[in-house]
Write a protein that holds these residues in place. Sequence first.
Motif, PDB file in Angstrom:
ATOM      1  N   GLU A  52       0.824  -1.188   0.000  1.00 42.95           N
ATOM      2  CA  GLU A  52       0.000   0.000   0.000  1.00 42.95           C
ATOM      3  C   GLU A  52       0.873   1.260   0.000  1.00 42.95           C
ATOM      4  O   GLU A  52       0.617   2.206  -0.720  1.00 42.95           O
ATOM      5  N   SER A  53       1.930   1.211   0.812  1.00 43.11           N
ATOM      6  CA  SER A  53       2.792   2.380   0.893  1.00 43.11           C
ATOM      7  C   SER A  53       3.610   2.547  -0.381  1.00 43.11           C
ATOM      8  O   SER A  53       4.126   3.608  -0.660  1.00 43.11           O
ATOM      9  N   ASP A  79       0.200  10.147  -0.860  1.00 42.98           N
ATOM     10  CA  ASP A  79      -0.705   9.318  -0.063  1.00 42.98           C
ATOM     11  C   ASP A  79      -1.311   8.259  -0.980  1.00 42.98           C
ATOM     12  O   ASP A  79      -1.933   8.612  -1.981  1.00 42.98           O
ATOM     13  N   ARG A 109      -3.813   6.611  -0.876  1.00 40.02           N
ATOM     14  CA  ARG A 109      -5.271   6.648  -1.032  1.00 40.02           C
ATOM     15  C   ARG A 109      -5.710   7.568  -2.161  1.00 40.02           C
ATOM     16  O   ARG A 109      -6.849   7.527  -2.619  1.00 40.02           O
ATOM     17  N   LYS A 111      -3.731  -1.837  -7.579  1.00 33.98           N
ATOM     18  CA  LYS A 111      -4.928  -1.995  -6.770  1.00 33.98           C
ATOM     19  C   LYS A 111      -5.391  -3.447  -6.688  1.00 33.98           C
ATOM     20  O   LYS A 111      -5.683  -3.966  -5.611  1.00 33.98           O
ATOM     21  N   GLU A 169      -5.996  -5.832  -3.412  1.00 34.62           N
ATOM     22  CA  GLU A 169      -7.301  -6.372  -3.021  1.00 34.62           C
ATOM     23  C   GLU A 169      -7.269  -7.884  -2.907  1.00 34.62           C
ATOM     24  O   GLU A 169      -7.858  -8.474  -2.003  1.00 34.62           O
TER      25      GLU A 169
END
Lengths: 226, 298
Positions: free
Chosen positions: B56-57, B132, B134, B156, B160
């Motif tokens: 994610e980072s 970020d 997100r 992504k 997931e």
Amino acid sequence: MIELVNVSKTFSDGHKALKNINIKIDNGEFVFLVGPSGAGKSTLIKLLLKEIDPDQGNIIINGKDVTKLKRREIPYLRRNIGVVFQDFRLLQEKTVYENVAFAMEVVEASPKEIRRQVPIILSLVGLSKKSNLYPSQLSGGEQQRVSLARAIVNGPSILIADEPTGNLDPDTAWEVMKSLNEINHRGTTVLMATHAKDIVDAMRKRVIAIENGTIARDDKKGGYGI
Amino acid sequence: MKIRTCKYFAKQSVKSIWRNKVMSLASIGSVMAALLVIGIFLILVLNVDYLAAKLESQVEIKVHLVDGLSDTIIGEIRKEIKGLSGVKDCVFVSKDKALKDFSESLGENSYLLEGLEGDNPLSDSFVVTLEDPRLAPQVTLAIKAMSNIENVVYGKEELEKLLDVTYFLRVGSLVIVAILLLISVFIISNTIKLTVYARRREIGIMKYIGATDWFVRGPFFLEGVLLGLIGSIISIGLLATGYYYIARYVEQQMFGLLVISLMPFQEVLKSLTVSLLAFGVVIGSLGSMISIRKFLKV
């Protein structure tokens, strides 16, 4: 002081063990509880120890109504009532000294108190010289005196003896009676259930006779009767 | 509680464990087995979480450009992307560089790409990093709206998928763990039952003398807790040793080839110790409480 007021107990099988019993025992008394097997002696003792509760009536020990005690208060009632049984109930893997000390350990007495109190009590029942022996190395009378020592080491005001001489021959039975008398003289109330006619007749103490769940007789200085 | 009472409890419980050696070993063994499985699941979940957080980072957006753009246009696109809010950096990767990287990543097998130099099928691209992770969907949409862009991808889907795996791992482990916990609790309660039976005379005497309920029960309770603790300590030791060597092996053998790395040993050890010790104590106390309630009516 022990007081039973209108106490009745019927077991679940319908057997009426005690019917409307009234007894009053003062501090320092020595009382024999006699009567045929199944007359209700054991039931009476169980009621005093709150192993069972009566269906009716009140049992007052040292001013407290035992029937109203909560579960967690029972241990403190029992600390005030020493008990000995016909079968001694000693721990075989512990010495005489350890058996008596055990009674103080379970009420969380300090080691210092234990070291001071146990020898005093052992000498009271005449077992000072046997304190390092195991129960199996003792005679029946001696074993019963160890159990007496254990019953009184925490200083209860009442001592209940359920046929303490039932397993003993007459000579050793008298040793035990001597110790019981000694304990009574020190101010402890003694209640002894027994079938030993000769002992009851010789001691000339108060006798309460129970038959069929009722009090048949209560003599201040009685004998065993028939 | 008085110190000598604690000592008395400790002495009695250790004595009982020693006296019922076989049953004690069986209890410790079953707690250990249950906690080993729980520990393995825990390690897996921890690592997947760790990986997910790491991915994610590291989210980066790959922007593939239409073939044959001039340097000026590429420069303009670059400026435009950099101007978007939330974009940290935007690095251009030419299709020649992309091919070279690809060939390097194949190592010995790079011969597979031989002959492609003249007719490079890869495209020029930008690697966009974000302030970020997100913001990825938003920035992706903005870039897609620009002209001369072939397509835009970011990691992504992989993320997931990974989170799905964690979910199944958690649910699956929950069922197995519950069964194993029940078995251990049952075996411990049986061991305590034996102790209660062996000491029934003593317990009877204690009750007549006027020992309180908790004084009678204390040693049995402690015995169960000790059995649970010993089992958990052994399982922590085994798992920690195993993880240490596996982590080292992975680091030596695969470092550089995979983006994936295992969670550091220290962190795993901390989580393992805390949770397995807690499990051990809970199993032990549950087991002893069951047998105390059932066989020790004081």
